[in-house]
Scaffold this motif. Structure first.
Motif, mmCIF file in Angstrom:
data_model
loop_
_atom_site.group_PDB
_atom_site.id
_atom_site.type_symbol
_atom_site.label_atom_id
_atom_site.label_comp_id
_atom_site.label_asym_id
_atom_site.label_seq_id
_atom_site.Cartn_x
_atom_site.Cartn_y
_atom_site.Cartn_z
ATOM 1 N N GLY A 6 21.289 -93.117 120.239
ATOM 2 C CA GLY A 6 20.697 -93.092 121.117
ATOM 3 C C GLY A 6 19.108 -93.794 121.426
ATOM 4 N N LEU A 7 18.197 -93.653 122.586
ATOM 5 C CA LEU A 7 17.046 -94.117 122.647
ATOM 6 C C LEU A 7 16.719 -92.777 123.583
ATOM 7 C CD1 LEU A 7 14.597 -96.560 121.931
ATOM 8 C CD2 LEU A 7 16.365 -97.614 123.433
ATOM 9 N N ASN A 8 15.064 -93.159 123.327
ATOM 10 C CA ASN A 8 14.106 -92.237 124.176
ATOM 11 C C ASN A 8 12.816 -92.699 124.537
ATOM 12 O OD1 ASN A 8 15.358 -89.979 125.698
ATOM 13 N ND2 ASN A 8 15.538 -89.138 123.319
ATOM 14 N N THR A 9 12.137 -93.600 125.141
ATOM 15 C CA THR A 9 11.556 -94.166 125.674
ATOM 16 C C THR A 9 9.751 -93.505 126.199
ATOM 17 O OG1 THR A 9 10.997 -96.070 126.777
ATOM 18 C CG2 THR A 9 11.836 -96.195 124.262
ATOM 19 N N GLY A 10 8.736 -94.092 126.012
ATOM 20 C CA GLY A 10 7.563 -93.167 126.975
ATOM 21 C C GLY A 10 6.855 -94.446 126.661
ATOM 22 N N THR A 11 5.614 -95.033 128.062
ATOM 23 C CA THR A 11 4.625 -95.637 128.339
ATOM 24 C C THR A 11 3.710 -94.914 128.854
ATOM 25 O OG1 THR A 11 5.481 -96.413 130.614
ATOM 26 C CG2 THR A 11 6.383 -97.183 128.723
ATOM 27 N N HIS A 12 2.351 -95.862 128.755
ATOM 28 C CA HIS A 12 1.370 -95.644 129.266
ATOM 29 C C HIS A 12 0.326 -96.597 129.681
ATOM 30 C CE1 HIS A 12 -3.100 -92.556 129.310
ATOM 31 N NE2 HIS A 12 -3.035 -94.077 128.774
ATOM 32 N N LEU B 240 4.330 -100.008 125.707
ATOM 33 C CA LEU B 240 5.323 -98.777 124.869
ATOM 34 C C LEU B 240 4.342 -97.827 124.379
ATOM 35 C CD1 LEU B 240 7.867 -98.211 124.162
ATOM 36 C CD2 LEU B 240 8.213 -99.777 122.229
ATOM 37 N N ASP B 241 4.091 -96.267 124.077
ATOM 38 C CA ASP B 241 3.315 -95.280 124.003
ATOM 39 C C ASP B 241 4.134 -94.121 122.552
ATOM 40 O OD1 ASP B 241 2.298 -92.376 124.012
ATOM 41 O OD2 ASP B 241 1.225 -94.501 123.655
ATOM 42 N N THR B 242 6.007 -94.498 122.964
ATOM 43 C CA THR B 242 6.311 -93.476 122.122
ATOM 44 C C THR B 242 7.576 -94.164 122.118
ATOM 45 O OG1 THR B 242 6.785 -91.579 121.964
ATOM 46 C CG2 THR B 242 6.877 -91.918 123.836
ATOM 47 N N GLU C 287 23.817 -87.470 116.030
ATOM 48 C CA GLU C 287 22.110 -87.776 116.429
ATOM 49 C C GLU C 287 22.009 -87.743 115.064
ATOM 50 O OE1 GLU C 287 20.367 -86.169 119.999
ATOM 51 O OE2 GLU C 287 21.151 -88.107 120.946
ATOM 52 N N ALA C 288 22.860 -87.677 114.237
ATOM 53 C CA ALA C 288 21.836 -86.731 113.334
ATOM 54 C C ALA C 288 20.903 -87.934 112.363
ATOM 55 C CB ALA C 288 23.382 -88.101 111.868
ATOM 56 N N VAL C 289 20.525 -88.617 112.194
ATOM 57 C CA VAL C 289 19.142 -89.875 112.060
ATOM 58 C C VAL C 289 18.735 -90.063 113.199
ATOM 59 C CG1 VAL C 289 18.106 -91.252 110.627
ATOM 60 C CG2 VAL C 289 20.277 -90.101 110.086
ATOM 61 N N THR C 290 17.329 -89.826 113.099
ATOM 62 C CA THR C 290 16.090 -89.948 114.760
ATOM 63 C C THR C 290 14.424 -90.291 113.437
ATOM 64 O OG1 THR C 290 16.853 -88.051 115.693
ATOM 65 C CG2 THR C 290 14.943 -88.954 116.371
ATOM 66 N N THR C 291 14.984 -92.016 114.120
ATOM 67 C CA THR C 291 13.244 -91.879 113.909
ATOM 68 C C THR C 291 12.209 -92.688 115.072
ATOM 69 O OG1 THR C 291 14.870 -94.127 112.490
ATOM 70 C CG2 THR C 291 11.873 -94.059 113.515
ATOM 71 N N HIS C 292 10.773 -91.495 114.634
ATOM 72 C CA HIS C 292 10.066 -91.715 116.389
ATOM 73 C C HIS C 292 8.874 -92.222 115.610
ATOM 74 C CE1 HIS C 292 6.964 -89.364 118.566
ATOM 75 N NE2 HIS C 292 8.434 -89.283 119.014
ATOM 76 N N TRP C 293 8.229 -93.534 116.802
ATOM 77 C CA TRP C 293 7.042 -93.423 116.384
ATOM 78 C C TRP C 293 6.285 -93.068 117.430
ATOM 79 C CZ3 TRP C 293 5.622 -97.288 120.150
ATOM 80 C CH2 TRP C 293 4.017 -97.594 119.765
ATOM 81 N N ARG C 294 5.246 -93.606 117.785
ATOM 82 C CA ARG C 294 3.828 -92.790 118.839
ATOM 83 C C ARG C 294 2.705 -94.049 118.310
ATOM 84 N NH1 ARG C 294 3.491 -89.492 122.859
ATOM 85 N NH2 ARG C 294 4.692 -87.904 121.790
ATOM 86 N N ALA C 295 2.613 -94.736 119.209
ATOM 87 C CA ALA C 295 1.220 -95.702 119.058
ATOM 88 C C ALA C 295 -0.263 -94.599 117.933
ATOM 89 C CB ALA C 295 0.595 -95.728 120.048
ATOM 90 N N GLU C 296 -0.370 -94.195 119.360
ATOM 91 C CA GLU C 296 -1.322 -93.044 118.729
ATOM 92 C C GLU C 296 -0.606 -91.401 118.401
ATOM 93 O OE1 GLU C 296 -4.568 -92.893 120.957
ATOM 94 O OE2 GLU C 296 -4.851 -95.119 121.616
ATOM 95 N N PRO C 297 0.076 -91.125 116.920
ATOM 96 C CA PRO C 297 0.026 -90.253 116.726
ATOM 97 C C PRO C 297 -0.719 -88.612 117.048
ATOM 98 C CG PRO C 297 0.762 -91.558 114.494
ATOM 99 C CD PRO C 297 -0.110 -92.023 116.135
ATOM 100 N N ARG C 298 0.349 -87.450 116.919
ATOM 101 C CA ARG C 298 -0.499 -86.493 117.594
ATOM 102 C C ARG C 298 -0.110 -84.867 116.770
ATOM 103 N NH1 ARG C 298 0.719 -87.315 124.218
ATOM 104 N NH2 ARG C 298 -0.826 -89.027 124.737
#
Length: 228
Positions: A45-51, A55-57, A116-127
Motif C-alpha cells: 500500500g502506498l500513500n504520498t504527499g507533496t509540497h 515529495l514531502d511524505t 497492512e501489518a507493517v508500515t514504513t513512514h518518512w517525512r522530509a521534515e518530521p513533525r
C-alpha cells in the motif's frame, strides 16, 4: 486493492505500477523478516504527499498471507472465516476469461491476510506527530477501525472507534531486531484485539507493525529491509 467491472484477460496487473512507485521511497522500506507462517507477495500500500511539487511524505505498508500450517497449504486450518454470502461470491464462476493476476487475488482471499501489518513512514521534515509513538498509535487505530468494524466501530461510516489507543498506552524500552541488530523500540500491549511495536530509525523514518493477537503466536516481530 479494489477491482471492479469486467476486465479483459490481457489487462495489466495494476500492482506492477504500484511496485515501481514504492521503489521511489526516499528511505529503505522495511518488512518483517522472512518466516515460515507469512508469505510476502508484494501486497503493498502506498500513500504520498507533496509540497510545492516535491515529495514531502511517503508511507509504504506491506500485507502478508498467513499460513497457520505452512507444511500443508491445503489444510483447512489455513482458511479464513467466511459467512455464506462471501463464500458463495468467491466460488461464483463468471462466463468470461479473467486475468491470471486477478484469479490469484481471488484465490488469496480464501486465506487470512495480515492487512497492512507493517508500515514504513518518512517525512522530509518530521513533525511531532511523526514520532514513533504517534505513528504506532495511528497504525493501531487504523487497523482497529478497518479490520474490526463489526465489534469496535459504532455508527454509520466512517463511524467512531470504541476504546482507541493513545500515547498513554505506549510502552518504551522494548528491544526489537532491525536487520539483525538490537534497537530500542516501543510497543502497545493494552488493546484486546491487536499488538503493536515500532522503532524510530536513524534516517528519520519509522517502522511499525500491528498484528491481531489471535495470530501473534505465528509471527516473529523482527524487521528487515525489504528488497524491491
Amino acid at each position: 486493492m479494489h477491482i471492479s467491472g469486467r476486465l479483459d484477460a490481457a489487462a495489466p496487473d495494476p500492482a506492477l505500477d504500484l511496485i515501481e512507485k514504492v521503489r521511489r521511497m526516499p528511505v529503505p522500506v522495511l518488512g518483517l523478516v522472512p518466516q515460515r507462517h507469512l508469505e510476502d507477495w508484494d501486497a503493498f500500500g502506498l500513500n504520498t504527499g507533496t509540497h510545492n511539487g516535491v515529495l514531502d511524505t511517503c508511507e509504504v505498508s506491506i500485507s502478508y498471507t498467513l499460513w497457520r500450517n505452512p507444511d500443508n497449504l491445503d489444510d483447512p486450518v489455513n482458511l479464513a472465516e467466511f459467512d455464506d454470502e462471501c463464500r458463495a461470491s468467491l466460488d461464483r464462476e463468471v462466463p468470461w476469461e479473467r486475468p491470471a493476476w486477478l484469479l490469484e487475488r481471488v484465490h488469496r482471499m480464501r486465506f487470512p491476510l495480515l492487512w497492512e501489518a507493517v508500515t514504513t513512514h518518512w517525512r522530509a521534515e518530521p513533525r511531532e506527530y511523526d514520532a514513533v509513538e504517534a505513528r504506532l498509535v495511528s497504525h493501531v487505530n487504523h487497523i482497529l477501525m478497518n479490520g474490526y468494524r463489526e465489534t469496535r466501530v459504532r455508527g454509520e461510516l466512517p463511524g467512531d472507534l470504541d476504546s482507541p489507543v493513545d500515547e498513554r498506552h505506549v510502552e518504551h524500552g522494548l528491544t526489537v531486531l532491525v536487520n539483525g541488530y538490537e534497537r530500542v523500540g516501543v510497543r502497545i500491549d493494552t488493546d484486546p484485539d491487536v499488538y503493536g511495536v515500532g522503532v524510530a530509525l536513524d534516517n528519520g523514518s519509522t517502522v511499525t507493525a500491528v498484528v491481531p493477537r489471535e495470530e501473534l503466536r505465528f509471527v516473529e516481530l523482527a524487521f528487515a529491509t525489504r528488497r524491491l
